[in-house]
Design an enzyme around this catalytic site. Structure first.
Site, PDB file in Angstrom:
ATOM      1  N   ASN A   1      -6.103 -42.122   4.021  1.00  0.00           N
ATOM      2  CA  ASN A   1      -6.852 -41.434   5.170  1.00  0.00           C
ATOM      3  C   ASN A   1      -6.814 -42.139   6.179  1.00  0.00           C
ATOM      4  O   ASN A   1      -7.081 -41.641   7.301  1.00  0.00           O
ATOM      5  CB  ASN A   1      -8.411 -40.866   4.699  1.00  0.00           C
ATOM      6  CG  ASN A   1      -8.180 -39.915   3.567  1.00  0.00           C
ATOM      7  OD1 ASN A   1      -9.191 -39.965   2.914  1.00  0.00           O
ATOM      8  ND2 ASN A   1      -7.257 -39.065   3.373  1.00  0.00           N
TER       9      ASN A   1
ATOM     10  N   ASP B   1     -12.347 -32.425  -1.985  1.00  0.00           N
ATOM     11  CA  ASP B   1     -11.412 -31.886  -0.953  1.00  0.00           C
ATOM     12  C   ASP B   1     -11.392 -30.630  -0.294  1.00  0.00           C
ATOM     13  O   ASP B   1     -12.166 -29.675  -1.003  1.00  0.00           O
ATOM     14  CB  ASP B   1      -9.781 -32.166  -1.882  1.00  0.00           C
ATOM     15  CG  ASP B   1      -8.872 -32.279  -0.705  1.00  0.00           C
ATOM     16  OD1 ASP B   1      -8.932 -32.338   0.419  1.00  0.00           O
ATOM     17  OD2 ASP B   1      -7.552 -31.851  -1.094  1.00  0.00           O
TER      18      ASP B   1
END
Ligand code: IPE
Ligand code: IPE
Ligand code: MG
Length: 242
Positions: A67, A19
């Protein structure tokens, strides 16, 4: 093995929530996609190092089921990067004797990505070194949903009865039943959450979080995580070591 890691326990399975690409890009004054590009470059470095250290399996969270909620241009950019990665990394994967696999709702991915995934998996299927697994269109909850559906069908078709459903039966229906649970879960970008990653499998994983953004995550950070992992006392609910 580097001197710094001599005598340390090397995790059999490392899972990474990669991330921080977007924040990295913003901090450099760049667009988010350039952050993803830089992140993709880093996958090669960290994969190579894990393989060199003798890690058995590396699972990388590359695109979550959630996502899909991102803006279409970002998703398209990510899918293009993924297809390019799968083609360009074949030589590196073969040179390092890595076996490539993927988990997730892969049928939801664009067809060209599915094709390149299948080809990279097929080509490397006979390799005997580290397994590199990309989690794509992956969600821990939908993985459990998919497993429960298979079990329900087995019960309906008379292949098993409800009282035969135990932890092993559920684990056998996960996307990759042969994979051992992660020993070490690393999250870059600093957020203290699991974001729907490997929910079933991380029950007893050791968690290590760093604020470092994924494109800036280096071999040294990986070594730091492994050193910390080596110091942890894994009790699995027992009182050993106390
Ligand atoms: C992780 O980076 C990569 C994907 C989720 C595809 P992010 O894009 O989530 O980066 P941040 O969290 O916005 O910095
Ligand atoms: C987790 O990161 C997913 C990947 C790294 C692929 P996110 O950026 O999607 O997670 P949240 O939204 O911060 O929880
Ligand atoms: Mg993020």
């Amino acid at each position: 093995m580097t001197v710094a890691l001599t005598g340390l326990k090397i995790p059999v399975h490392i899972a990474i929530i990669m991330d921080g690409n977007g924040r990295w890009a913003k901090e450099q004054g760049l667009g988010r996609l350039l952050g993803h590009e830089s992140g993709a470059e880093n996958v090669r470095e960290i994969t190579r190092e894990c393989s060199r250290l003798g890690v058995g399996r590396l699972t990388l969270y590359a695109f979550s089921a959630e996502n899909w909620k991102r803006p279409a241009p970002e998703i398209q950019g990510l899918m293009k990067l993924l297809a390019d990665y799968l083609v360009h990394e074949r030589k590196e994967i073969m040179d390092n004797n890595i076996r490539f696999t993927a988990i997730g709702r892969l049928h939801e991915l664009p067809e060209d990505v599915q094709k390149e995934l299948a080809e990279t998996s097929r080509m490397s299927a006979g390799n005997s070194g580290m397994v590199l697994c990309l989690a794509l269109a992956y969600g821990g909850r939908v993985e459990i949903v998919d497993a429960v559906r298979r079990l329900a069908q087995d019960v309906k078709d008379g292949r098993c009865s409800p009282d035969q459903i135990d932890e092993k039966a559920i684990a056998r229906c996960l996307y990759d039943p042969a994979a051992p649970d992660p020993d070490l879960l690393i999250r870059t970008g600093g957020d203290l959450r699991v974001s729907n990653f490997l929910l079933w499998q991380i029950s007893y994983s050791e968690i290590w979080v760093t604020p470092v953004r994924w494109p800036d995550f280096t071999k040294d950070h990986l070594h730091e995580a492994i050193r910390e992992f080596s110091r942890r006392d894994r009790r699995f609910g027992t009182i050993q070591g106390l």
